[in-house]
Enzyme design. Structure first.
Site, short mmCIF file in Angstrom:
data_model
loop_
_atom_site.label_atom_id
_atom_site.label_comp_id
_atom_site.label_asym_id
_atom_site.label_seq_id
_atom_site.Cartn_x
_atom_site.Cartn_y
_atom_site.Cartn_z
N THR A 50 0.85 -1.18 0.00
CA THR A 50 0.00 0.00 0.00
C THR A 50 0.89 1.24 0.00
O THR A 50 2.06 1.18 0.36
CB THR A 50 -0.92 0.02 1.23
OG1 THR A 50 -0.11 0.06 2.42
CG2 THR A 50 -1.80 -1.22 1.27
N GLU A 94 -5.67 -3.65 -2.23
CA GLU A 94 -6.20 -4.86 -1.58
C GLU A 94 -7.27 -5.58 -2.40
O GLU A 94 -7.65 -6.71 -2.07
CB GLU A 94 -6.78 -4.50 -0.21
CG GLU A 94 -5.75 -4.08 0.82
CD GLU A 94 -5.47 -2.58 0.83
OE1 GLU A 94 -5.06 -2.05 1.87
OE2 GLU A 94 -5.65 -1.92 -0.23
N LYS A 126 -16.98 16.25 9.75
CA LYS A 126 -18.12 16.16 10.64
C LYS A 126 -18.40 17.53 11.23
O LYS A 126 -17.70 18.02 12.10
CB LYS A 126 -17.89 15.15 11.76
CG LYS A 126 -19.20 14.76 12.46
CD LYS A 126 -19.10 13.42 13.16
CE LYS A 126 -20.48 12.93 13.57
NZ LYS A 126 -20.43 11.61 14.23
N TRP A 146 -22.33 14.72 8.54
CA TRP A 146 -21.20 14.46 7.66
C TRP A 146 -21.28 15.30 6.39
O TRP A 146 -22.35 15.45 5.79
CB TRP A 146 -21.16 12.99 7.26
CG TRP A 146 -20.87 12.03 8.38
CD1 TRP A 146 -21.72 11.13 8.93
CD2 TRP A 146 -19.63 11.89 9.08
NE1 TRP A 146 -21.10 10.43 9.93
CE2 TRP A 146 -19.81 10.87 10.05
CE3 TRP A 146 -18.38 12.51 9.01
CZ2 TRP A 146 -18.80 10.46 10.92
CZ3 TRP A 146 -17.38 12.11 9.87
CH2 TRP A 146 -17.60 11.11 10.80
#
Length: 553
Positions: A185, A328, A439, A444
């Site tokens: 990654t 992934e 937030k 959100w």
């Protein structure tokens, strides 16, 4: 009762032998610094066979890690097959990692040999004495004016091939679950983590690139993978091209928009793929090139701005095809190919569909879950949740168990960190990364959606939105905007542009104009860098969104 079918391993030797036997006449072109080289697949296959015995000459372990530090080239493609077909594990090293991350990754994987493009030696060689398991460095001479170190560990790639005896017969991998390749990654938080692809997962993923609602790769295609071969195996496109019999064009070290556009035109490329920043850079050049052969522009890595996709559709008749995934997920997990129900929609409505990340490809399952409670969210195009994925090419763990399993649910699904909604057909619409959500007052705000709306402004080249502290609402959006060359733009104009497009309380509290949005090692916007830069930001002139009731009462 058992079926009576032959039990043959799903493994990469099939890809190699199919390409060698059926498509030997097809071409593999590599752009160099000054010229281009071309070889047939038959010539390439003979070089792969020689490379297979080079590993034995270098005494690489039976399952040794074979590192690559290279551009997208035909030579790199030779390593893509020679390493896994001999039981070794291909490890593509990200050439844009920070030095300490690169050292960590090579040591963590226990690379025994690294194949390095000559032009990249200035980045690689200063680190070589810190690489604990690397016994050989093989230089792929791409003609760069760079001194090759005089060191017994250093070998010339072409000399090794010339001296090698080609491997005879057929490559065999007995266990399809054997590791074929590994990719780490990008390590935006903590150390990079190793994702290990099996032969089975890689072959199944390659098949999906041939499906009609995938990339639909075929023998008739000419593929130019702009996405780096060190980034999740170039999205699996090189393997898919070999399996389908597509011709290949590799851009080599020159990744400028001018060079990419020239290759697309000159070689009549039909399919290409890369991250949005690549296509943003090439957009001003579209009118200067004949790209009429293009039928598909795959775009992923981050959300594709609707305005960018539409600009390509208007200029050359081909919009972006959105794909979503991550290291992934090998990486293709969803694709936003048009469905029959979209045929009756207006052009604007179809553009909205193309801006989505699309439906899961066959064999992959996705679901949305509340990041805090894990409660599965409905596909109502309103409820948001973290995308979780499962399937035969989705990671089940990280190499050496790094990460402590936090990224996997108790029932084995991958927690991707991407937040989305889905319509009733499962067409995903990416809202944000869990770590990038803002937030504000308990509600959100999706930074990706704000960015896409800002980038729809004709004077905006790039935009990234991050959260900054606020005494009342806890967090508020800060827009970081790059203006197109030769244009002028004010914060007030940006806000006025957004007002009819987003909820009042989503409006950024401030707009900062910057020269460029910083990028990660794989070309995504680096919001971590922006958060560090604006960590102590104080809003000087609040917008109406933060000085009223925030639009929510």
């Amino acid at each position: 009762m058992l079926g009576l079918m032959q039990d043959r391993p799903l493994a990469l030797p099939h890809v190699f032998h199919r390409a060698e036997e059926y498509f030997g006449h097809k071409t593999i072109v590599t752009a160099g610094a000054a010229d281009e080289t071309s070889m047939t697949v038959s010539e390439w296959a003979q070089r792969v066979r020689r490379l297979a015995t080079v590993f034995d000459t270098l005494d690489i372990s039976a399952d040794g890690r074979v590192g690559t530090f290279a551009w997208n080239t035909g030579r790199h493609l030779e390593l893509y097959l020679a390493a896994p077909c001999t039981g070794r594990v291909l490890h593509t090293l990200n050439i844009r990692l920070f030095p300490e991350q690169l050292v960590y990754v090579a040591n963590h994987a226990e690379d025994e040999v690294v194949f390095v493009d000559r032009s990249l030696l200035p980045l690689f060689w200063p680190l070589v004495d810190k690489l604990e398991t690397v016994r050989h460095v093989v230089v792929l001479d791409d003609g760069a004016d760079v001194e090759i170190p005089s060191d017994p560990r250093v070998h010339d790639y072409e000399e090794l091939l010339a001296a090698a005896t080609p491997f005879e017969g057929r490559f065999e991998i007995a266990d399809e679950n054997t590791a074929a390749a590994m990719c780490y990654t990008s390590g935006t938080t903590g150390n990079p983590k190793g994702v290990v692809y099996s032969h089975r997962s890689t072959l199944l993923h390659s098949l999906i690139t041939l499906t009609a609602d995938g990339a639909a790769l075929s023998e008739r295609d000419v593929l130019l993978p702009v996405v780096p071969m060190f980034h999740a195996n170039a999205w699996g496109l090189p393997y898919g091209a070999l399996l389908a019999g597509s011709s290949l064009v590799f851009p080599g070290p020159n990744m400028t928009p001018q060079a990419i556009a020239g290759l697309l035109e000159r070689h009549r490329v039909t399919v290409t793929g890369g991250v949005p920043t690549i296509w943003m850079g090439m957009q001003p050049l579209l009118a200067q090139h004949d790209l009429s052969a293009l039928r598909m522009i795959l775009c992923g890595g981050s959300a594709v701005p609707k305005a960018l996709s539409e600009a390509y559709r208007e200029a050359i008749g081909v919009p972006m095809l959105h794909a979503w995934g991550m290291t992934e997920t090998s990486p293709i997990a969803t694709m936003s190919t048009a469905r029959s129900r979209h045929a009756t929609l207006s052009e604007d409505e179809r553009a909205d569909i193309r801006a989505r990340q699309g439906q899961a490809v066959p064999l992959v399952e996705v679901r949305l879950a509340d990041p805090a409670t894990g409660e599965i969210q409905p596909w109502d195009d309103v409820s948001t949740g973290e995308i979780q994925a499962a399937g035969p090419w989705i990671a089940a763990d990280y190499y050496r168990g790094e990460g402590g399993g936090a990224q996997f649910t108790e029932d084995g699904w991958l927690r991707t960190g991407d937040v989305a909604t889905a319509d009733r057909y499962g067409f995903l619409r990416l809202v944000d990364r869990t770590k990038d959500l803002i937030k504000s007052g308990g509600e959100w705000i999706g930074s990706v959606e704000l960015e896409n709306e800002i980038m729809a402004h004709p004077k905006v080249a790039e935009a990234a939105v991050i959260a900054v502290p606020h005494p009342k609402w806890v967090e508020r959006p800060l827009a970081c905007v790059v203006v197109k060359p030769g244009e002028t733009l004010t914060a007030e104009e940006v806000i006025a542009h957004l007002e009819p497009r987003v909820a009042k309380w989503w409006l950024p509290d401030a707009v900062e104009f910057i020269d460029e949005v910083p990028k990660t090692s794989v070309g995504k916007f680096s919001k971590k860098t922006l958060r560090e830069k604006f960590g102590g930001y104080q809003v000087a002139t609040p917008t109406a969104a933060s000085t009223t009731d925030d639009g929510r009462t």
